[in-house]
Design a protein around this motif. Sequence first.
Motif, PDB file in Angstrom:
ATOM      1  N   MET A   1      47.766  29.406  51.558  1.00 41.96           N
ATOM      2  CA  MET A   1      47.481  30.782  50.980  1.00 41.96           C
ATOM      3  C   MET A   1      46.272  31.330  51.501  1.00 41.96           C
ATOM      4  SD  MET A   1      46.690  31.572  46.907  1.00 41.96           S
ATOM      5  CE  MET A   1      47.690  32.676  46.281  1.00 41.96           C
ATOM      6  N   SER A   2      46.299  32.723  51.968  1.00 45.26           N
ATOM      7  CA  SER A   2      44.764  33.140  52.520  1.00 45.26           C
ATOM      8  C   SER A   2      44.352  34.081  51.511  1.00 45.26           C
ATOM      9  CB  SER A   2      45.414  34.032  53.737  1.00 45.26           C
ATOM     10  OG  SER A   2      46.302  35.207  53.442  1.00 45.26           O
ATOM     11  N   ALA A   3      43.063  34.169  51.652  1.00 47.15           N
ATOM     12  CA  ALA A   3      42.435  35.092  50.817  1.00 47.15           C
ATOM     13  C   ALA A   3      42.183  36.565  51.112  1.00 47.15           C
ATOM     14  CB  ALA A   3      40.926  34.574  50.708  1.00 47.15           C
ATOM     15  N   THR A   4      42.266  37.381  50.097  1.00 50.23           N
ATOM     16  CA  THR A   4      42.220  38.635  50.512  1.00 50.23           C
ATOM     17  C   THR A   4      40.716  39.449  50.157  1.00 50.23           C
ATOM     18  OG1 THR A   4      44.534  39.007  49.641  1.00 50.23           O
ATOM     19  CG2 THR A   4      43.077  40.913  49.658  1.00 50.23           C
ATOM     20  N   ILE A   5      40.235  39.950  51.219  1.00 50.22           N
ATOM     21  CA  ILE A   5      38.938  40.290  51.006  1.00 50.22           C
ATOM     22  C   ILE A   5      38.799  41.834  50.763  1.00 50.22           C
ATOM     23  CG2 ILE A   5      36.779  40.825  52.455  1.00 50.22           C
ATOM     24  CD1 ILE A   5      37.620  38.290  54.097  1.00 50.22           C
ATOM     25  N   ILE A   6      38.283  42.112  49.683  1.00 49.58           N
ATOM     26  CA  ILE A   6      38.115  43.461  49.037  1.00 49.58           C
ATOM     27  C   ILE A   6      36.656  43.755  49.188  1.00 49.58           C
ATOM     28  CG2 ILE A   6      38.195  44.998  47.087  1.00 49.58           C
ATOM     29  CD1 ILE A   6      40.732  43.279  46.415  1.00 49.58           C
ATOM     30  N   SER A   7      36.615  45.102  49.989  1.00 48.32           N
ATOM     31  CA  SER A   7      35.095  45.617  50.199  1.00 48.32           C
ATOM     32  C   SER A   7      34.904  46.692  49.203  1.00 48.32           C
ATOM     33  CB  SER A   7      34.766  46.045  51.605  1.00 48.32           C
ATOM     34  OG  SER A   7      35.327  45.145  52.668  1.00 48.32           O
ATOM     35  N   TYR A   8      33.873  46.500  48.458  1.00 49.23           N
ATOM     36  CA  TYR A   8      33.302  47.733  47.450  1.00 49.23           C
ATOM     37  C   TYR A   8      32.876  48.994  48.389  1.00 49.23           C
ATOM     38  CZ  TYR A   8      34.031  44.777  43.643  1.00 49.23           C
ATOM     39  OH  TYR A   8      34.701  43.960  42.580  1.00 49.23           O
ATOM     40  N   VAL A   9      33.243  50.085  48.102  1.00 51.99           N
ATOM     41  CA  VAL A   9      32.767  51.498  48.459  1.00 51.99           C
ATOM     42  C   VAL A   9      31.373  51.635  47.913  1.00 51.99           C
ATOM     43  CG1 VAL A   9      33.298  53.728  49.259  1.00 51.99           C
ATOM     44  CG2 VAL A   9      34.984  52.091  49.256  1.00 51.99           C
ATOM     45  N   PRO A  10      30.295  51.954  48.805  1.00 47.94           N
ATOM     46  CA  PRO A  10      29.315  52.290  48.043  1.00 47.94           C
ATOM     47  C   PRO A  10      29.069  53.557  47.465  1.00 47.94           C
ATOM     48  CG  PRO A  10      28.575  51.501  50.187  1.00 47.94           C
ATOM     49  CD  PRO A  10      30.248  51.546  50.057  1.00 47.94           C
ATOM     50  N   ASP A  11      28.462  53.694  46.414  1.00 43.51           N
ATOM     51  CA  ASP A  11      28.516  55.033  45.466  1.00 43.51           C
ATOM     52  C   ASP A  11      28.065  56.361  46.398  1.00 43.51           C
ATOM     53  OD1 ASP A  11      29.258  53.839  43.282  1.00 43.51           O
ATOM     54  OD2 ASP A  11      27.337  53.316  42.579  1.00 43.51           O
ATOM     55  N   ASP A  12      27.088  56.190  47.278  1.00 42.12           N
ATOM     56  CA  ASP A  12      26.734  57.234  48.181  1.00 42.12           C
ATOM     57  C   ASP A  12      27.560  57.397  49.493  1.00 42.12           C
ATOM     58  OD1 ASP A  12      25.738  54.857  49.462  1.00 42.12           O
ATOM     59  OD2 ASP A  12      23.791  55.595  49.713  1.00 42.12           O
ATOM     60  N   ALA A  13      28.680  56.604  49.644  1.00 37.23           N
ATOM     61  CA  ALA A  13      29.306  56.669  51.077  1.00 37.23           C
ATOM     62  C   ALA A  13      29.728  58.138  51.110  1.00 37.23           C
ATOM     63  CB  ALA A  13      30.283  55.589  50.914  1.00 37.23           C
ATOM     64  N   GLU A  14      30.020  58.518  52.397  1.00 38.06           N
ATOM     65  CA  GLU A  14      30.536  59.667  52.882  1.00 38.06           C
ATOM     66  C   GLU A  14      32.186  59.348  52.988  1.00 38.06           C
ATOM     67  OE1 GLU A  14      29.277  62.708  53.151  1.00 38.06           O
ATOM     68  OE2 GLU A  14      27.298  62.118  52.489  1.00 38.06           O
ATOM     69  N   VAL A  15      33.005  60.451  52.503  1.00 36.50           N
ATOM     70  CA  VAL A  15      34.494  60.297  52.508  1.00 36.50           C
ATOM     71  C   VAL A  15      34.911  59.990  54.089  1.00 36.50           C
ATOM     72  CG1 VAL A  15      36.640  61.286  51.975  1.00 36.50           C
ATOM     73  CG2 VAL A  15      34.879  61.241  50.358  1.00 36.50           C
ATOM     74  N   ARG A  16      34.346  60.702  54.932  1.00 34.24           N
ATOM     75  CA  ARG A  16      34.591  60.678  56.270  1.00 34.24           C
ATOM     76  C   ARG A  16      34.341  59.459  56.856  1.00 34.24           C
ATOM     77  NH1 ARG A  16      31.875  61.480  60.894  1.00 34.24           N
ATOM     78  NH2 ARG A  16      33.071  61.993  62.672  1.00 34.24           N
ATOM     79  N   ASP A  17      33.192  58.777  56.827  1.00 39.89           N
ATOM     80  CA  ASP A  17      32.852  57.406  56.967  1.00 39.89           C
ATOM     81  C   ASP A  17      33.778  56.341  56.488  1.00 39.89           C
ATOM     82  OD1 ASP A  17      30.569  58.523  58.563  1.00 39.89           O
ATOM     83  OD2 ASP A  17      29.206  58.297  56.930  1.00 39.89           O
TER      84      ASP A  17
ATOM     85  N   HIS B   1      41.559  51.207  40.975  1.00 38.49           N
ATOM     86  CA  HIS B   1      42.492  50.567  40.003  1.00 38.49           C
ATOM     87  C   HIS B   1      42.876  52.052  39.087  1.00 38.49           C
ATOM     88  CE1 HIS B   1      43.629  48.795  36.092  1.00 38.49           C
ATOM     89  NE2 HIS B   1      43.725  47.520  36.916  1.00 38.49           N
ATOM     90  N   LYS B   2      44.263  51.918  38.496  1.00 39.76           N
ATOM     91  CA  LYS B   2      44.783  52.945  37.873  1.00 39.76           C
ATOM     92  C   LYS B   2      44.017  53.292  36.564  1.00 39.76           C
ATOM     93  CE  LYS B   2      49.300  52.254  39.457  1.00 39.76           C
ATOM     94  NZ  LYS B   2      50.756  51.929  38.863  1.00 39.76           N
ATOM     95  N   ASP B   3      43.199  52.471  36.078  1.00 42.13           N
ATOM     96  CA  ASP B   3      41.989  52.758  34.973  1.00 42.13           C
ATOM     97  C   ASP B   3      40.891  53.328  35.418  1.00 42.13           C
ATOM     98  OD1 ASP B   3      43.832  51.736  33.211  1.00 42.13           O
ATOM     99  OD2 ASP B   3      43.093  49.884  32.962  1.00 42.13           O
ATOM    100  N   GLY B   4      40.764  53.730  36.674  1.00 40.46           N
ATOM    101  CA  GLY B   4      39.582  54.177  37.190  1.00 40.46           C
ATOM    102  C   GLY B   4      38.702  53.525  37.553  1.00 40.46           C
ATOM    103  N   GLY B   5      37.292  53.468  37.958  1.00 40.95           N
ATOM    104  CA  GLY B   5      36.572  52.685  38.423  1.00 40.95           C
ATOM    105  C   GLY B   5      36.050  52.812  39.993  1.00 40.95           C
ATOM    106  N   ARG B   6      35.485  52.075  40.338  1.00 34.91           N
ATOM    107  CA  ARG B   6      34.958  52.113  41.747  1.00 34.91           C
ATOM    108  C   ARG B   6      36.062  52.035  42.752  1.00 34.91           C
ATOM    109  NH1 ARG B   6      29.582  49.166  43.299  1.00 34.91           N
ATOM    110  NH2 ARG B   6      30.204  50.256  45.118  1.00 34.91           N
ATOM    111  N   ALA B   7      36.081  52.564  43.906  1.00 33.52           N
ATOM    112  CA  ALA B   7      36.807  52.611  45.022  1.00 33.52           C
ATOM    113  C   ALA B   7      36.651  51.405  45.694  1.00 33.52           C
ATOM    114  CB  ALA B   7      37.020  53.852  45.819  1.00 33.52           C
ATOM    115  N   VAL B   8      37.670  50.893  46.341  1.00 32.48           N
ATOM    116  CA  VAL B   8      37.616  49.597  47.301  1.00 32.48           C
ATOM    117  C   VAL B   8      38.311  49.599  48.453  1.00 32.48           C
ATOM    118  CG1 VAL B   8      36.887  47.959  45.475  1.00 32.48           C
ATOM    119  CG2 VAL B   8      39.364  48.198  46.197  1.00 32.48           C
ATOM    120  N   LEU B   9      38.187  48.855  49.458  1.00 32.05           N
ATOM    121  CA  LEU B   9      38.952  48.949  50.676  1.00 32.05           C
ATOM    122  C   LEU B   9      39.825  47.405  50.603  1.00 32.05           C
ATOM    123  CD1 LEU B   9      36.562  50.234  53.741  1.00 32.05           C
ATOM    124  CD2 LEU B   9      38.432  51.439  52.578  1.00 32.05           C
TER     125      LEU B   9
END
Length: 67
Positions: free
Chosen positions: A1-17, A32-40
């Motif tokens: 089984m391989s691990a899935t790496i999820i990267s949190y998007v910083p609050d001050d990140a530019e959408v283009r970047d 997440h469908k309930d809202g919260g932080r965006a992740v890659l």
Amino acid sequence: MSATIISYVPDDAEVRDIAIQAKASHLYLIQHKDGGRAVLSPIVPAGFRVLMDPDSERIAKALEVAA
């Protein structure tokens, strides 16, 4: 089984970047469908919605125009 790496998007990140990083790394920008932080992530787990698909032609064209 391989691990899935999820990267949190910083609050001050530019959408283009974030879009450039996601496209280059073939990652989805998800939230997440309930809202919260965006992740890659390389996958879209149950309970999450896709904010940006790295294979989207629309995103590719927008990044070309912005360059």
